[in-house]
Design a protein around this motif. Structure first.
Motif, PDB file in Angstrom:
ATOM      1  N   UNK A   1     -79.886 -48.509 -60.028  1.00 46.76           N
ATOM      2  CA  UNK A   1     -78.483 -48.686 -59.640  1.00 46.76           C
ATOM      3  C   UNK A   1     -78.355 -48.857 -58.132  1.00 46.76           C
ATOM      4  N   UNK A   2     -79.150 -48.109 -57.362  1.00 46.76           N
ATOM      5  CA  UNK A   2     -79.110 -48.239 -55.900  1.00 46.76           C
ATOM      6  C   UNK A   2     -79.526 -49.647 -55.490  1.00 46.76           C
ATOM      7  N   UNK A   3     -80.555 -50.177 -56.127  1.00 47.42           N
ATOM      8  CA  UNK A   3     -81.014 -51.535 -55.826  1.00 47.42           C
ATOM      9  C   UNK A   3     -79.923 -52.552 -56.147  1.00 47.42           C
TER      10      UNK A   3
ATOM     11  N   UNK B   1     -87.360 -50.948 -49.585  1.00 48.36           N
ATOM     12  CA  UNK B   1     -86.745 -51.484 -50.792  1.00 48.36           C
ATOM     13  C   UNK B   1     -85.812 -52.649 -50.499  1.00 48.36           C
ATOM     14  N   UNK B   2     -85.870 -53.656 -51.358  1.00 52.94           N
ATOM     15  CA  UNK B   2     -84.988 -54.813 -51.196  1.00 52.94           C
ATOM     16  C   UNK B   2     -83.529 -54.340 -51.178  1.00 52.94           C
TER      17      UNK B   2
ATOM     18  N   UNK C   1     -90.920 -47.437 -56.177  1.00 48.71           N
ATOM     19  CA  UNK C   1     -92.196 -48.156 -56.241  1.00 48.71           C
ATOM     20  C   UNK C   1     -92.727 -48.205 -57.673  1.00 48.71           C
ATOM     21  N   UNK C   2     -92.787 -47.061 -58.353  1.00 51.38           N
ATOM     22  CA  UNK C   2     -93.312 -47.035 -59.728  1.00 51.38           C
ATOM     23  C   UNK C   2     -92.369 -47.712 -60.719  1.00 51.38           C
ATOM     24  N   UNK C   3     -91.106 -47.874 -60.347  1.00 57.44           N
ATOM     25  CA  UNK C   3     -90.182 -48.606 -61.216  1.00 57.44           C
ATOM     26  C   UNK C   3     -90.351 -50.114 -61.059  1.00 57.44           C
ATOM     27  N   UNK C   4     -91.179 -50.524 -60.120  1.00 56.82           N
ATOM     28  CA  UNK C   4     -91.455 -51.948 -59.926  1.00 56.82           C
ATOM     29  C   UNK C   4     -90.345 -52.705 -59.236  1.00 56.82           C
ATOM     30  N   UNK C   5     -89.488 -52.005 -58.524  1.00 59.09           N
ATOM     31  CA  UNK C   5     -88.412 -52.677 -57.799  1.00 59.09           C
ATOM     32  C   UNK C   5     -88.980 -53.360 -56.557  1.00 59.09           C
ATOM     33  N   UNK C   6     -88.370 -54.465 -56.141  1.00 60.95           N
ATOM     34  CA  UNK C   6     -88.944 -55.236 -55.032  1.00 60.95           C
ATOM     35  C   UNK C   6     -88.851 -54.515 -53.685  1.00 60.95           C
ATOM     36  N   UNK C   7     -89.891 -54.733 -52.882  1.00 63.01           N
ATOM     37  CA  UNK C   7     -89.946 -54.204 -51.525  1.00 63.01           C
ATOM     38  C   UNK C   7     -90.289 -55.332 -50.567  1.00 63.01           C
ATOM     39  N   UNK C   8     -89.937 -55.109 -49.315  1.00 64.68           N
ATOM     40  CA  UNK C   8     -90.273 -56.070 -48.271  1.00 64.68           C
ATOM     41  C   UNK C   8     -90.734 -55.311 -47.042  1.00 64.68           C
TER      42      UNK C   8
END
Length: 157
Positions: A45-47, A72-73, A143-150
């Motif tokens: 939800x934050x993403x 996090x993106x 990270x473990x949820x596979x959400x995008x990072x930059x």
């Protein structure tokens, strides 16, 4: 004389045991987030809300942590240790202390503590992301949820 030696050894053992116990207590205190009565968001939800612009998501970790895992993106990196943290936050929100601001750290401890402090400082819409980037009892984390990072550089553009 042997009686004094035994007492000295007991004192050393007792002192050493007390020091170890105190060390564990301090470690546990540092890892247990304080309760925060305000809002909470999952990392998903934050993403979503950060990318859509519905919330300002602040990654309050350190530059070393941003380098290690990425940012996090949709999040904006703002090191909570900065002396001018509140002023920088006021600048990001154009002085609107009612703007929705979500805080994320590594495991939800620092974000909960800072959520409380910012609420006390007059920010009225602080939201904690208790899973953090690395996961906690609240969930697996960004990270473990596979959400995008930059990278940091991408996040501050």
């Amino acid at each position: 004389m042997p009686d004094k030696t035994i007492r000295t050894r007991r004192w050393i053992l007792f002192s050493g045991g007390a020091a170890v116990a105190a060390g564990f207590a301090i470690r546990e205190y540092r890892l247990i987030p304080p309760s925060y009565a305000g809002g909470h968001l999952s990392v998903q939800a934050a993403h979503e809300q950060a990318v859509s612009g519905d919330v300002l998501l602040l990654d309050i970790r350190t530059p070393r942590e941003w380098d290690a895992t990425g940012v996090g993106e949709g999040a904006y990196p703002l090191d909570m240790r900065r002396d001018d943290f509140v002023q920088a936050l006021d600048q990001l929100t154009d002085g609107d202390r009612s703007a929705p601001i979500a805080l994320i750290c590594a495991r939800g401890v620092r974000s909960a503590r800072l959520s409380n402090r910012l609420s006390e400082a007059g920010f009225t819409n602080i939201i904690d992301v208790p899973e953090g980037m690395l996961g906690s009892a609240a969930g697996p984390g960004w990270v473990r949820s596979g959400l995008p990072v930059g990278t940091y550089e991408e996040a501050v553009q």
